[in-house]
Scaffold this motif. Structure first.
Motif, PDB file in Angstrom:
ATOM      1  N   ALA A  64       0.828  -1.213   0.000  1.00  8.29           N
ATOM      2  CA  ALA A  64       0.000   0.000   0.000  1.00  8.29           C
ATOM      3  C   ALA A  64       0.862   1.262   0.000  1.00  8.29           C
ATOM      4  N   TYR A  65       1.941   1.263   0.778  1.00  2.00           N
ATOM      5  CA  TYR A  65       2.845   2.420   0.759  1.00  2.00           C
ATOM      6  C   TYR A  65       3.560   2.515  -0.585  1.00  2.00           C
ATOM      7  N   HIS A  66       3.998   1.388  -1.105  1.00  6.04           N
ATOM      8  CA  HIS A  66       4.682   1.367  -2.401  1.00  6.04           C
ATOM      9  C   HIS A  66       3.789   1.967  -3.492  1.00  6.04           C
ATOM     10  N   LEU A  67       2.525   1.632  -3.455  1.00  8.35           N
ATOM     11  CA  LEU A  67       1.570   2.078  -4.468  1.00  8.35           C
ATOM     12  C   LEU A  67       0.924   3.426  -4.141  1.00  8.35           C
ATOM     13  N   LYS A  68       1.384   4.026  -3.040  1.00 10.65           N
ATOM     14  CA  LYS A  68       0.871   5.332  -2.604  1.00 10.65           C
ATOM     15  C   LYS A  68      -0.619   5.297  -2.262  1.00 10.65           C
ATOM     16  N   LYS A  69      -1.081   4.158  -1.806  1.00  4.43           N
ATOM     17  CA  LYS A  69      -2.466   4.035  -1.341  1.00  4.43           C
ATOM     18  C   LYS A  69      -2.586   4.467   0.109  1.00  4.43           C
ATOM     19  N   LEU A  70      -1.451   4.509   0.816  1.00  2.35           N
ATOM     20  CA  LEU A  70      -1.393   5.045   2.170  1.00  2.35           C
ATOM     21  C   LEU A  70      -0.472   6.259   2.159  1.00  2.35           C
ATOM     22  N   ASP A  71      -0.838   7.277   2.919  1.00  2.00           N
ATOM     23  CA  ASP A  71      -0.090   8.529   3.003  1.00  2.00           C
ATOM     24  C   ASP A  71       1.164   8.331   3.860  1.00  2.00           C
ATOM     25  N   GLU A  72       2.321   8.589   3.298  1.00  2.00           N
ATOM     26  CA  GLU A  72       3.593   8.421   4.015  1.00  2.00           C
ATOM     27  C   GLU A  72       3.865   9.522   5.028  1.00  2.00           C
ATOM     28  N   THR A  73       3.126  10.607   4.991  1.00  2.00           N
ATOM     29  CA  THR A  73       3.450  11.759   5.832  1.00  2.00           C
ATOM     30  C   THR A  73       2.862  11.685   7.235  1.00  2.00           C
ATOM     31  N   ARG A  74       2.091  10.622   7.516  1.00  2.00           N
ATOM     32  CA  ARG A  74       1.474  10.506   8.846  1.00  2.00           C
ATOM     33  C   ARG A  74       1.175   9.043   9.144  1.00  2.00           C
ATOM     34  N   LYS A  75       0.894   8.770  10.408  1.00  2.00           N
ATOM     35  CA  LYS A  75       0.486   7.423  10.788  1.00  2.00           C
ATOM     36  C   LYS A  75      -0.859   7.110  10.140  1.00  2.00           C
ATOM     37  N   PRO A  76      -1.036   5.872   9.716  1.00  2.00           N
ATOM     38  CA  PRO A  76      -2.335   5.519   9.134  1.00  2.00           C
ATOM     39  C   PRO A  76      -3.410   5.453  10.212  1.00  2.00           C
ATOM     40  N   THR A  77      -4.639   5.710   9.826  1.00  2.00           N
ATOM     41  CA  THR A  77      -5.760   5.584  10.754  1.00  2.00           C
ATOM     42  C   THR A  77      -6.147   4.109  10.865  1.00  2.00           C
ATOM     43  N   GLU A  78      -6.914   3.793  11.877  1.00  2.00           N
ATOM     44  CA  GLU A  78      -7.406   2.422  12.034  1.00  2.00           C
ATOM     45  C   GLU A  78      -8.193   1.994  10.794  1.00  2.00           C
ATOM     46  N   ASN A  79      -9.051   2.864  10.298  1.00  2.00           N
ATOM     47  CA  ASN A  79      -9.854   2.564   9.120  1.00  2.00           C
ATOM     48  C   ASN A  79      -8.977   2.302   7.896  1.00  2.00           C
ATOM     49  N   GLU A  80      -7.947   3.130   7.692  1.00  2.00           N
ATOM     50  CA  GLU A  80      -7.045   2.934   6.560  1.00  2.00           C
ATOM     51  C   GLU A  80      -6.311   1.594   6.656  1.00  2.00           C
ATOM     52  N   ILE A  81      -5.863   1.260   7.851  1.00  2.00           N
ATOM     53  CA  ILE A  81      -5.155  -0.008   8.054  1.00  2.00           C
ATOM     54  C   ILE A  81      -6.082  -1.177   7.743  1.00  2.00           C
ATOM     55  N   LEU A  82      -7.256  -1.172   8.339  1.00  2.00           N
ATOM     56  CA  LEU A  82      -8.173  -2.304   8.192  1.00  2.00           C
ATOM     57  C   LEU A  82      -8.734  -2.427   6.779  1.00  2.00           C
ATOM     58  N   ASN A  83      -8.705  -1.337   6.013  1.00  8.05           N
ATOM     59  CA  ASN A  83      -9.197  -1.383   4.634  1.00  8.05           C
ATOM     60  C   ASN A  83      -8.088  -1.555   3.597  1.00  8.05           C
ATOM     61  N   THR A  84      -6.868  -1.771   4.069  1.00 10.70           N
ATOM     62  CA  THR A  84      -5.766  -2.057   3.149  1.00 10.70           C
ATOM     63  C   THR A  84      -5.982  -3.434   2.543  1.00 10.70           C
ATOM     64  N   HIS A  85      -5.777  -3.547   1.226  1.00  9.58           N
ATOM     65  CA  HIS A  85      -5.994  -4.807   0.506  1.00  9.58           C
ATOM     66  C   HIS A  85      -5.274  -5.972   1.198  1.00  9.58           C
ATOM     67  N   ASN A  86      -6.029  -7.000   1.540  1.00 13.35           N
ATOM     68  CA  ASN A  86      -5.561  -8.242   2.166  1.00 13.35           C
ATOM     69  C   ASN A  86      -5.105  -8.097   3.614  1.00 13.35           C
ATOM     70  N   PHE A  87      -5.212  -6.920   4.224  1.00  7.71           N
ATOM     71  CA  PHE A  87      -4.758  -6.780   5.611  1.00  7.71           C
ATOM     72  C   PHE A  87      -5.616  -7.652   6.525  1.00  7.71           C
ATOM     73  N   ASN A  88      -4.973  -8.581   7.195  1.00  8.17           N
ATOM     74  CA  ASN A  88      -5.592  -9.510   8.144  1.00  8.17           C
ATOM     75  C   ASN A  88      -6.684 -10.376   7.504  1.00  8.17           C
ATOM     76  N   LYS A  89      -6.549 -10.659   6.231  1.00  6.01           N
ATOM     77  CA  LYS A  89      -7.570 -11.448   5.538  1.00  6.01           C
ATOM     78  C   LYS A  89      -7.095 -12.856   5.153  1.00  6.01           C
ATOM     79  N   LEU A  90      -5.799 -13.043   5.005  1.00  2.00           N
ATOM     80  CA  LEU A  90      -5.293 -14.318   4.510  1.00  2.00           C
ATOM     81  C   LEU A  90      -5.216 -15.360   5.623  1.00  2.00           C
ATOM     82  N   VAL A  91      -5.284 -16.615   5.220  1.00  4.51           N
ATOM     83  CA  VAL A  91      -5.237 -17.739   6.159  1.00  4.51           C
ATOM     84  C   VAL A  91      -4.089 -18.674   5.768  1.00  4.51           C
ATOM     85  N   TYR A  92      -3.895 -19.706   6.560  1.00  4.50           N
ATOM     86  CA  TYR A  92      -2.784 -20.645   6.375  1.00  4.50           C
ATOM     87  C   TYR A  92      -2.689 -21.161   4.940  1.00  4.50           C
ATOM     88  N   GLN A  93      -3.812 -21.508   4.347  1.00  2.84           N
ATOM     89  CA  GLN A  93      -3.829 -22.074   2.998  1.00  2.84           C
ATOM     90  C   GLN A  93      -3.368 -21.078   1.931  1.00  2.84           C
TER      91      GLN A  93
END
Length: 168
Positions: free
Chosen positions: A19-48
């Motif tokens: 997300a930072y590489h693709l500039k989907k998250l702002d590098e100039t500040r800490k991300p918000t909880e909403n931004e973190i949780l809505n990042t593609h695949n964040f906390n979504k993948l499983v063992y398989q």
């Protein structure tokens, strides 16, 4: 070029790095909880999902950005490296490939949060720890992404594997 960010689960620091590489998250500040949780695949993948490559998009230069979880395997990334090297040597692959390990940026809170959320399915405890960890690690992840991009552009090698141990 193809960038592949990898770590244990492929669902926390790798997702944030992409997300930072693709500039989907702002590098100039800490991300918000909403931004973190809505990042593609964040906390979504499983063992398989370990060992699979996930496409996140193309950066401003047209380079493809992927993520991958490797689990406990010590041979998966070197095996992929060797396979890519063989394809390059045989003239099948022409693109530059960069494998970048994001594990050194993982804070303890994110490790605990990932175990609670992904393994034990206790999201009400794990997710807040993951968000805290993402906020703690954001500058290290940004620095790792910058280092990865800089190394990719300055190296003459067509295949690069970055362990990134200096980020510990």
């Amino acid at each position: 070029m193809i960038f592949i960010y990898n770590d244990f689960g492929g669902t926390h620091t790798t997702a944030l790095a992409a997300a930072y590489h693709l500039k989907k998250l702002d590098e100039t500040r800490k991300p918000t909880e909403n931004e973190i949780l809505n990042t593609h695949n964040f906390n979504k993948l499983v063992y398989q999902d370990r060992g699979k490559l996930y496409f996140h998009g193309k950066d401003e230069d047209g380079n493809k950005v992927y993520t991958m979880g490797r689990g406990r395997s010590k041979i998966l990334v070197p095996g992929i490296f060797n396979m890519i090297d063989m394809l390059i040597e045989n003239g099948v692959l022409k693109e530059k490939i960069i494998l970048s390990n994001t594990s050194p940026t993982v804070p303890f809170s994110m490790t605990c949060g990932g175990m609670l959320s992904r393994w034990l399915k206790i999201d009400f405890l794990g997710v807040p720890l993951l968000v805290t960890g993402a906020k703690q690690a954001y500058q290290d992840i940004i620095n790792l992404v910058h280092y990865t991009k800089q190394t990719a552009h300055s190296s003459k090698s067509q295949l690069i594997m970055l362990e990134n141990k200096e980020f510990k």
